[in-house]
Design a protein around this motif. Structure first.
Motif, PDB file in Angstrom:
ATOM      1  N   VAL A  49      21.646  -0.496  -1.698  1.00  0.00           N
ATOM      2  CA  VAL A  49      20.728   0.618  -1.431  1.00  0.00           C
ATOM      3  C   VAL A  49      19.852   0.785  -2.667  1.00  0.00           C
ATOM      4  O   VAL A  49      20.271   1.372  -3.670  1.00  0.00           O
ATOM      5  CB  VAL A  49      21.490   1.917  -1.117  1.00  0.00           C
ATOM      6  CG1 VAL A  49      20.516   3.075  -0.943  1.00  0.00           C
ATOM      7  CG2 VAL A  49      22.351   1.757   0.136  1.00  0.00           C
ATOM      8  N   THR A  50      18.641   0.277  -2.591  1.00  0.00           N
ATOM      9  CA  THR A  50      17.770   0.260  -3.782  1.00  0.00           C
ATOM     10  C   THR A  50      16.800   1.429  -3.838  1.00  0.00           C
ATOM     11  O   THR A  50      16.275   1.741  -4.909  1.00  0.00           O
ATOM     12  CB  THR A  50      16.959  -1.043  -3.838  1.00  0.00           C
ATOM     13  OG1 THR A  50      16.184  -1.166  -2.625  1.00  0.00           O
ATOM     14  CG2 THR A  50      17.871  -2.253  -3.976  1.00  0.00           C
ATOM     15  N   HIS A  51      16.547   2.081  -2.698  1.00  0.00           N
ATOM     16  CA  HIS A  51      15.568   3.167  -2.673  1.00  0.00           C
ATOM     17  C   HIS A  51      16.075   4.289  -1.773  1.00  0.00           C
ATOM     18  O   HIS A  51      16.503   4.043  -0.636  1.00  0.00           O
ATOM     19  CB  HIS A  51      14.215   2.694  -2.147  1.00  0.00           C
ATOM     20  CG  HIS A  51      13.544   1.669  -3.023  1.00  0.00           C
ATOM     21  ND1 HIS A  51      13.907   0.345  -3.031  1.00  0.00           N
ATOM     22  CD2 HIS A  51      12.530   1.797  -3.929  1.00  0.00           C
ATOM     23  CE1 HIS A  51      13.147  -0.311  -3.897  1.00  0.00           C
ATOM     24  NE2 HIS A  51      12.313   0.543  -4.449  1.00  0.00           N
ATOM     25  N   VAL A  52      16.029   5.521  -2.275  1.00  0.00           N
ATOM     26  CA  VAL A  52      16.289   6.726  -1.485  1.00  0.00           C
ATOM     27  C   VAL A  52      15.062   7.611  -1.643  1.00  0.00           C
ATOM     28  O   VAL A  52      14.741   8.048  -2.751  1.00  0.00           O
ATOM     29  CB  VAL A  52      17.558   7.464  -1.956  1.00  0.00           C
ATOM     30  CG1 VAL A  52      17.777   8.710  -1.106  1.00  0.00           C
ATOM     31  CG2 VAL A  52      18.775   6.547  -1.896  1.00  0.00           C
ATOM     32  N   ILE A  53      14.355   7.866  -0.538  1.00  0.00           N
ATOM     33  CA  ILE A  53      13.084   8.589  -0.602  1.00  0.00           C
ATOM     34  C   ILE A  53      13.076   9.741   0.392  1.00  0.00           C
ATOM     35  O   ILE A  53      13.808   9.713   1.392  1.00  0.00           O
ATOM     36  CB  ILE A  53      11.892   7.639  -0.320  1.00  0.00           C
ATOM     37  CG1 ILE A  53      12.002   7.036   1.078  1.00  0.00           C
ATOM     38  CG2 ILE A  53      11.828   6.526  -1.375  1.00  0.00           C
ATOM     39  CD1 ILE A  53      10.837   6.127   1.429  1.00  0.00           C
ATOM     40  N   LEU A  91       8.389  -3.910   4.572  1.00  0.00           N
ATOM     41  CA  LEU A  91       7.445  -4.922   5.044  1.00  0.00           C
ATOM     42  C   LEU A  91       7.162  -5.953   3.965  1.00  0.00           C
ATOM     43  O   LEU A  91       6.980  -7.143   4.259  1.00  0.00           O
ATOM     44  CB  LEU A  91       6.146  -4.253   5.504  1.00  0.00           C
ATOM     45  CG  LEU A  91       6.226  -3.475   6.819  1.00  0.00           C
ATOM     46  CD1 LEU A  91       5.030  -2.547   6.967  1.00  0.00           C
ATOM     47  CD2 LEU A  91       6.295  -4.438   8.005  1.00  0.00           C
ATOM     48  N   ASN A  92       7.144  -5.515   2.704  1.00  0.00           N
ATOM     49  CA  ASN A  92       6.867  -6.426   1.594  1.00  0.00           C
ATOM     50  C   ASN A  92       8.126  -7.078   1.031  1.00  0.00           C
ATOM     51  O   ASN A  92       8.035  -7.897   0.110  1.00  0.00           O
ATOM     52  CB  ASN A  92       6.138  -5.676   0.471  1.00  0.00           C
ATOM     53  CG  ASN A  92       4.745  -5.241   0.880  1.00  0.00           C
ATOM     54  OD1 ASN A  92       4.092  -5.908   1.660  1.00  0.00           O
ATOM     55  ND2 ASN A  92       4.294  -4.111   0.356  1.00  0.00           N
ATOM     56  N   LYS A  93       9.298  -6.706   1.574  1.00  0.00           N
ATOM     57  CA  LYS A  93      10.580  -7.256   1.135  1.00  0.00           C
ATOM     58  C   LYS A  93      10.787  -7.079  -0.362  1.00  0.00           C
ATOM     59  O   LYS A  93      11.316  -7.950  -1.048  1.00  0.00           O
ATOM     60  CB  LYS A  93      10.703  -8.729   1.532  1.00  0.00           C
ATOM     61  CG  LYS A  93      10.687  -8.953   3.036  1.00  0.00           C
ATOM     62  CD  LYS A  93      10.900 -10.402   3.403  1.00  0.00           C
ATOM     63  CE  LYS A  93      10.917 -10.585   4.914  1.00  0.00           C
ATOM     64  NZ  LYS A  93      11.126 -12.000   5.303  1.00  0.00           N
ATOM     65  N   LYS A  94      10.374  -5.903  -0.851  1.00  0.00           N
ATOM     66  CA  LYS A  94      10.522  -5.578  -2.260  1.00  0.00           C
ATOM     67  C   LYS A  94      11.661  -4.581  -2.465  1.00  0.00           C
ATOM     68  O   LYS A  94      11.575  -3.675  -3.290  1.00  0.00           O
ATOM     69  CB  LYS A  94       9.216  -5.002  -2.820  1.00  0.00           C
ATOM     70  CG  LYS A  94       8.053  -5.972  -2.836  1.00  0.00           C
ATOM     71  CD  LYS A  94       8.270  -7.093  -3.851  1.00  0.00           C
ATOM     72  CE  LYS A  94       7.060  -7.987  -3.970  1.00  0.00           C
ATOM     73  NZ  LYS A  94       7.297  -9.105  -4.922  1.00  0.00           N
ATOM     74  N   CYS A  95      12.714  -4.765  -1.707  1.00  0.00           N
ATOM     75  CA  CYS A  95      13.776  -3.768  -1.725  1.00  0.00           C
ATOM     76  C   CYS A  95      15.051  -4.358  -1.145  1.00  0.00           C
ATOM     77  O   CYS A  95      15.054  -5.458  -0.594  1.00  0.00           O
ATOM     78  CB  CYS A  95      13.357  -2.550  -0.892  1.00  0.00           C
ATOM     79  SG  CYS A  95      13.002  -2.967   0.838  1.00  0.00           S
ATOM     80  N   GLY A  96      16.119  -3.576  -1.270  1.00  0.00           N
ATOM     81  CA  GLY A  96      17.322  -3.847  -0.525  1.00  0.00           C
ATOM     82  C   GLY A  96      17.287  -2.936   0.692  1.00  0.00           C
ATOM     83  O   GLY A  96      16.405  -3.046   1.538  1.00  0.00           O
ATOM     84  N   LYS A  97      18.214  -1.989   0.734  1.00  0.00           N
ATOM     85  CA  LYS A  97      18.238  -1.024   1.824  1.00  0.00           C
ATOM     86  C   LYS A  97      17.460   0.222   1.400  1.00  0.00           C
ATOM     87  O   LYS A  97      17.612   0.720   0.276  1.00  0.00           O
ATOM     88  CB  LYS A  97      19.682  -0.667   2.150  1.00  0.00           C
ATOM     89  CG  LYS A  97      19.906  -0.208   3.555  1.00  0.00           C
ATOM     90  CD  LYS A  97      19.666  -1.297   4.584  1.00  0.00           C
ATOM     91  CE  LYS A  97      19.861  -0.715   5.984  1.00  0.00           C
ATOM     92  NZ  LYS A  97      19.327  -1.597   7.004  1.00  0.00           N
ATOM     93  N   VAL A  98      16.629   0.751   2.297  1.00  0.00           N
ATOM     94  CA  VAL A  98      15.832   1.955   2.037  1.00  0.00           C
ATOM     95  C   VAL A  98      16.400   3.096   2.877  1.00  0.00           C
ATOM     96  O   VAL A  98      16.492   2.989   4.106  1.00  0.00           O
ATOM     97  CB  VAL A  98      14.353   1.732   2.388  1.00  0.00           C
ATOM     98  CG1 VAL A  98      13.563   3.028   2.183  1.00  0.00           C
ATOM     99  CG2 VAL A  98      13.766   0.609   1.534  1.00  0.00           C
ATOM    100  N   VAL A  99      16.757   4.185   2.209  1.00  0.00           N
ATOM    101  CA  VAL A  99      17.359   5.353   2.867  1.00  0.00           C
ATOM    102  C   VAL A  99      16.386   6.518   2.806  1.00  0.00           C
ATOM    103  O   VAL A  99      15.792   6.797   1.757  1.00  0.00           O
ATOM    104  CB  VAL A  99      18.698   5.744   2.200  1.00  0.00           C
ATOM    105  CG1 VAL A  99      19.238   7.053   2.770  1.00  0.00           C
ATOM    106  CG2 VAL A  99      19.725   4.624   2.388  1.00  0.00           C
ATOM    107  N   LEU A 100      16.215   7.198   3.945  1.00  0.00           N
ATOM    108  CA  LEU A 100      15.390   8.405   4.021  1.00  0.00           C
ATOM    109  C   LEU A 100      16.292   9.622   3.839  1.00  0.00           C
ATOM    110  O   LEU A 100      17.282   9.782   4.542  1.00  0.00           O
ATOM    111  CB  LEU A 100      14.673   8.474   5.369  1.00  0.00           C
ATOM    112  CG  LEU A 100      13.789   7.272   5.734  1.00  0.00           C
ATOM    113  CD1 LEU A 100      13.197   7.453   7.124  1.00  0.00           C
ATOM    114  CD2 LEU A 100      12.698   7.064   4.701  1.00  0.00           C
TER     115      LEU A 100
END
Length: 344
Positions: free
Chosen positions: A314-318, A331-340
């Motif tokens: 989990v690389t981003h929590v926004i 879309l850019n595959k610049k992350c692992g898992k993105v959590v809202l």
């Protein structure tokens, strides 16, 4: 309530205010969503690709990976109560077909998928049947609980066979592939090799515990694997859905080895079954979803015991309202898992 919708046919989503669900069926549960994560299925629907056009019927609330709090229950609900923290199985079974009656609800003949065939979880509130809810252990952070569904994919793919003391090749280091690295390590694999063309994800594969990482665009995968193992790998976990990755991966498997397939190839592929599978005596498993709820129990225990650390995936929590930046990352595959995060 605010919700993210595929409002009409075509690329993209929209966030708008819609009515909060009020009416519950006898076995329905109203969930206040606390976290929701973006997955590959959401990207397919966002792009409005061929599969989405054939499956999705707008308007639809999208999203299916979540952690939330029970705020209301139908009159016949017995498995959860108001205040419980839950995650949800996204495969909604009919509970009546022969598969459901024989312990195979994850491949129900009349299966519906949350956020695909019915309104999903990218909303402040969502309604799901109690059948699919999992009360996760309180020690598990909400960010990680929201990705228990894809984590379950990694577990099911990895543990359909015994990895103890086995040499494992994982083709594809997207979020589920990264999770599978940790599952393999926690399950006693003696060696984990990961193949991936994205350099950022190769670096993440190393961080998640891969012994060797290989970019098949720069190195010959087959030659490299045999130089490491001498006799090839015992187990192939195919996570990429790429035809060449599958064929090269099969070449890397030792005689009598095992192959677990999760990646979706998007159509028929041409492979030499005679030389790559039959004459090698290989056992192959097709994996879809998670076993309900055997896989979920394993996921809960691995996270509760911290044998798997999803902070490396989990690389981003926004904030929920900044969902567009999350999709841009995916879309850019610049992350692992993105959590809202719905609490911000």
């Amino acid at each position: 309530m605010k919700a993210i919708l595929k409002e009409k046919a075509g690329p993209g989503f929209i966030m708008k205010d819609i009515a909060k669900p009020e009416k519950l069926g006898p076995r329905d549960v109203l969930i206040k969503v606390r976290r929701a994560s973006i997955c590959g299925t959401d990207i397919h629907i966002y792009r409005w690709d061929e599969w989405s056009q054939s499956r999705i019927k707008p308007p639809l609330i999208v999203g299916h990976e979540m952690a939330g709090e029970v705020v209301a229950v139908g009159e016949a609900v017995t498995r959860v109560k108001i205040g419980d923290l839950v995650s949800a199985e996204t495969h909604i079974p009919c509970e009546h077909c022969i598969q459901c009656q024989t312990g195979r609800m994850h491949v129900c003949k009349n299966l519906e998928i949350l956020g695909v065939d019915r309104n999903g979880v990218f909303a402040e509130y969502t309604v799901v049947p109690e059948t699919v809810l999992w009360k996760f252990s309180p020690e598990i952070p909400l960010d990680f609980a929201s990705v228990m569904e894809p984590f379950g994919n990694a577990i099911h793919t990895s543990l359909v066979t015994d990895l103890t003391g086995k040499k494992v090749l994982i083709t594809g280091a997207g979020p589920i592939g990264l999770m599978a690295i940790q599952v393999a390590r926690a399950s006693g694999a003696s060696l984990v090799i990961t193949s991936e063309v994205n350099e950022d994800r190769l670096k993440m594969a190393e961080e998640n515990g891969a012994d060797y990482v290989i970019n098949p665009m720069k190195q010959n995968l087959i030659e490299t694997v045999y130089s490491i193992t001498e006799d090839g790998v015992d187990i192939l976990l195919e996570m990429s859905g790429n035809r060449k990755a599958l064929i090269d991966g099969l070449e890397c498997v030792t005689m009598g080895g095992e192959v677990s397939l999760l990646g979706i190839f998007g159509g028929s592929i041409d492979i030499n079954l005679d030389s790559l599978v039959i004459m090698k005596g290989i056992t192959m498993y097709g994996i879809t979803g998670r076993r309900m709820f055997d896989t979920w129990k394993v996921a809960d225990e691995l996270l509760k015991s911290k044998k798997v650390d999803l902070s490396k995936v989990v690389t981003h929590v926004i904030p929920f309202e900044k969902w567009e930046s999350g999709f841009e990352l995916m879309l850019n595959k610049k992350c692992g898992k993105v959590v809202l995060n719905f609490d911000e």
